[in-house]
Design a protein around this motif. Structure first.
Motif, PDB file in Angstrom:
ATOM      1  N   ASP A  36      -3.733  10.107   5.439  1.00 48.24           N
ATOM      2  CA  ASP A  36      -2.474  10.372   6.152  1.00 48.24           C
ATOM      3  C   ASP A  36      -1.570   9.144   6.031  1.00 48.24           C
ATOM      4  O   ASP A  36      -1.431   8.359   6.973  1.00 48.24           O
ATOM      5  CB  ASP A  36      -2.756  10.691   7.618  1.00 48.24           C
ATOM      6  CG  ASP A  36      -1.538  11.278   8.331  1.00 48.24           C
ATOM      7  OD1 ASP A  36      -0.450  11.303   7.726  1.00 48.24           O
ATOM      8  OD2 ASP A  36      -1.684  11.716   9.492  1.00 48.24           O
ATOM      9  N   PRO A  37      -0.945   8.962   4.880  1.00 54.68           N
ATOM     10  CA  PRO A  37      -0.115   7.764   4.680  1.00 54.68           C
ATOM     11  C   PRO A  37       1.098   7.702   5.603  1.00 54.68           C
ATOM     12  O   PRO A  37       1.528   6.612   5.988  1.00 54.68           O
ATOM     13  CB  PRO A  37       0.295   7.853   3.206  1.00 54.68           C
ATOM     14  CG  PRO A  37       0.117   9.291   2.840  1.00 54.68           C
ATOM     15  CD  PRO A  37      -1.017   9.793   3.677  1.00 54.68           C
ATOM     16  N   LEU A  38       1.662   8.853   5.966  1.00 54.68           N
ATOM     17  CA  LEU A  38       2.824   8.845   6.846  1.00 54.68           C
ATOM     18  C   LEU A  38       2.476   8.278   8.213  1.00 54.68           C
ATOM     19  O   LEU A  38       3.228   7.470   8.778  1.00 54.68           O
ATOM     20  CB  LEU A  38       3.396  10.256   6.990  1.00 54.68           C
ATOM     21  CG  LEU A  38       4.608  10.394   7.924  1.00 54.68           C
ATOM     22  CD1 LEU A  38       5.751   9.499   7.455  1.00 54.68           C
ATOM     23  CD2 LEU A  38       5.059  11.852   7.999  1.00 54.68           C
TER      24      LEU A  38
ATOM     25  N   VAL B 129       5.316  -1.187   2.609  1.00 50.87           N
ATOM     26  CA  VAL B 129       4.390  -1.468   3.711  1.00 50.87           C
ATOM     27  C   VAL B 129       3.134  -2.116   3.132  1.00 50.87           C
ATOM     28  O   VAL B 129       2.438  -1.519   2.295  1.00 50.87           O
ATOM     29  CB  VAL B 129       4.012  -0.185   4.471  1.00 50.87           C
ATOM     30  CG1 VAL B 129       3.078  -0.521   5.642  1.00 50.87           C
ATOM     31  CG2 VAL B 129       5.262   0.525   4.968  1.00 50.87           C
ATOM     32  N   GLN B 130       2.861  -3.326   3.551  1.00 49.56           N
ATOM     33  CA  GLN B 130       1.663  -4.018   3.087  1.00 49.56           C
ATOM     34  C   GLN B 130       0.405  -3.424   3.726  1.00 49.56           C
ATOM     35  O   GLN B 130       0.448  -2.795   4.782  1.00 49.56           O
ATOM     36  CB  GLN B 130       1.733  -5.502   3.414  1.00 49.56           C
ATOM     37  CG  GLN B 130       2.727  -6.283   2.592  1.00 49.56           C
ATOM     38  CD  GLN B 130       2.680  -7.768   2.899  1.00 49.56           C
ATOM     39  OE1 GLN B 130       2.320  -8.171   4.000  1.00 49.56           O
ATOM     40  NE2 GLN B 130       3.035  -8.581   1.933  1.00 49.56           N
ATOM     41  N   GLY B 131      -0.736  -3.693   3.075  1.00 52.36           N
ATOM     42  CA  GLY B 131      -1.997  -3.190   3.604  1.00 52.36           C
ATOM     43  C   GLY B 131      -2.336  -3.763   4.969  1.00 52.36           C
ATOM     44  O   GLY B 131      -2.952  -3.092   5.796  1.00 52.36           O
TER      45      GLY B 131
ATOM     46  N   VAL C  79       1.832   6.340  -2.270  1.00 56.07           N
ATOM     47  CA  VAL C  79       0.689   5.444  -2.088  1.00 56.07           C
ATOM     48  C   VAL C  79       0.411   4.707  -3.387  1.00 56.07           C
ATOM     49  O   VAL C  79       0.393   5.320  -4.472  1.00 56.07           O
ATOM     50  CB  VAL C  79      -0.560   6.234  -1.646  1.00 56.07           C
ATOM     51  CG1 VAL C  79      -1.724   5.286  -1.388  1.00 56.07           C
ATOM     52  CG2 VAL C  79      -0.256   7.057  -0.400  1.00 56.07           C
ATOM     53  N   THR C  80       0.190   3.407  -3.296  1.00 56.49           N
ATOM     54  CA  THR C  80      -0.155   2.607  -4.473  1.00 56.49           C
ATOM     55  C   THR C  80      -1.668   2.657  -4.705  1.00 56.49           C
ATOM     56  O   THR C  80      -2.404   3.337  -3.982  1.00 56.49           O
ATOM     57  CB  THR C  80       0.305   1.156  -4.293  1.00 56.49           C
ATOM     58  OG1 THR C  80      -0.470   0.543  -3.260  1.00 56.49           O
ATOM     59  CG2 THR C  80       1.782   1.092  -3.932  1.00 56.49           C
ATOM     60  N   ALA C  81      -2.124   1.896  -5.682  1.00 59.05           N
ATOM     61  CA  ALA C  81      -3.556   1.895  -6.013  1.00 59.05           C
ATOM     62  C   ALA C  81      -4.374   0.969  -5.115  1.00 59.05           C
ATOM     63  O   ALA C  81      -5.609   1.028  -5.140  1.00 59.05           O
ATOM     64  CB  ALA C  81      -3.745   1.478  -7.471  1.00 59.05           C
TER      65      ALA C  81
ATOM     66  N   TRP D 194       0.820  -1.206   0.000  1.00 58.63           N
ATOM     67  CA  TRP D 194       0.000   0.000   0.000  1.00 58.63           C
ATOM     68  C   TRP D 194       0.860   1.264   0.000  1.00 58.63           C
ATOM     69  O   TRP D 194       0.499   2.249  -0.630  1.00 58.63           O
ATOM     70  CB  TRP D 194      -0.927   0.018   1.223  1.00 58.63           C
ATOM     71  CG  TRP D 194      -2.125  -0.867   1.082  1.00 58.63           C
ATOM     72  CD1 TRP D 194      -2.241  -1.975   0.299  1.00 58.63           C
ATOM     73  CD2 TRP D 194      -3.378  -0.730   1.740  1.00 58.63           C
ATOM     74  NE1 TRP D 194      -3.483  -2.539   0.430  1.00 58.63           N
ATOM     75  CE2 TRP D 194      -4.202  -1.799   1.315  1.00 58.63           C
ATOM     76  CE3 TRP D 194      -3.889   0.174   2.661  1.00 58.63           C
ATOM     77  CZ2 TRP D 194      -5.512  -1.957   1.765  1.00 58.63           C
ATOM     78  CZ3 TRP D 194      -5.187   0.006   3.122  1.00 58.63           C
ATOM     79  CH2 TRP D 194      -5.996  -1.046   2.674  1.00 58.63           C
ATOM     80  N   LEU D 195       1.979   1.212   0.705  1.00 59.99           N
ATOM     81  CA  LEU D 195       2.812   2.395   0.879  1.00 59.99           C
ATOM     82  C   LEU D 195       4.274   2.050   0.598  1.00 59.99           C
ATOM     83  O   LEU D 195       4.730   0.946   0.926  1.00 59.99           O
ATOM     84  CB  LEU D 195       2.695   2.951   2.309  1.00 59.99           C
ATOM     85  CG  LEU D 195       1.287   3.228   2.838  1.00 59.99           C
ATOM     86  CD1 LEU D 195       1.335   3.557   4.324  1.00 59.99           C
ATOM     87  CD2 LEU D 195       0.629   4.362   2.057  1.00 59.99           C
TER      88      LEU D 195
END
Length: 211
Positions: A122-124, A67-69, A146-148, A45-46
């Motif tokens: 807030d991906p961070l 970083v996985q979901g 961020v991925t899709a 995801w990230l």
């Protein structure tokens, strides 16, 4: 010439249940959407870009920390499994139980959308746990892409909520499964209408021969 009373009943019963309301269709829809959410959490995801000296040589070669979901939004995996179990349970539930199951599926879907949307907002913050585990420093600043897959989780979660709500209107076309509202075997109402795979298993569990 008068048409026999029983001759028109099967045809009418067969046409009374639209394709979207078939039990197998609704259950399969919920299962596919829940599995789509679950599958999305197994993907990246990230991608976090920090000082290579903090991440170590291995992460530097990989050009970032992935970083996985399941780590970015830990609740999404569990909620997807809850929705999947709810969809399967709806296939054998009675009229009242279907309302409870619908509520569970919808609430699980809302939780999925909320958790995935939080990651997008807030991906961070969502990556801080993974950053701390990799660097030993909490509260680090970093560039996070961020991925899709979080977007896919939001879309699938939204559709999952609609699929859960579909159980109620579709359930009106399903045969009752409890001892209080099941039509007696052998009656025209019990025999009329198409029989799908789930109906066949239900009849076999009651000792009936669906053939």
């Amino acid at each position: 010439m008068a048409v026999p009373a029983g001759s028109a009943t099967p045809a009418k019963a067969r046409g009374s249940a639209p394709a979207w309301a078939r039990k197998s269709t609704v259950v399969l829809l919920i299962a596919v959407l829940a599995l789509a959410v679950f599958g999305a959490t197994t993907q990246t995801w990230l991608t976090v870009h920090v000082d290579p000296q903090q991440l170590g040589q291995a992460a530097a070669v990989q050009d970032g920390l992935e970083v996985q979901g399941s780590k970015a939004a830990t609740t999404v995996t569990a909620l997807a499994l809850v929705a999947l179990a709810g969809g399967l349970a709806a296939s054998i539930a009675g009229r009242i139980a279907r309302w409870v199951i619908t509520a569970i599926i919808v609430l699980a879907a809302v939780g999925i959308v909320a958790a995935a949307a939080t990651v997008l907002a807030d991906p961070l913050a969502a990556a801080q746990g993974s950053i701390a585990a990799a660097t030993g420093v909490s509260g680090s600043t970093a560039d996070v892409s961020v991925t899709a897959f979080p977007v896919l989780a939001v879309v699938a979660g939204s559709l999952l909520a609609l699929g859960g709500l579909l159980v109620i209107p579709a359930g009106k076309h399903w045969k009752a499964r409890t001892k209080y509202d099941t039509t007696a075997p052998g009656t025209p109402a019990a025999q009329a209408g198409p029989v799908d795979e789930i109906d066949s298993w239900d009849r076999l569990s009651r000792g009936d021969d669906p053939t």
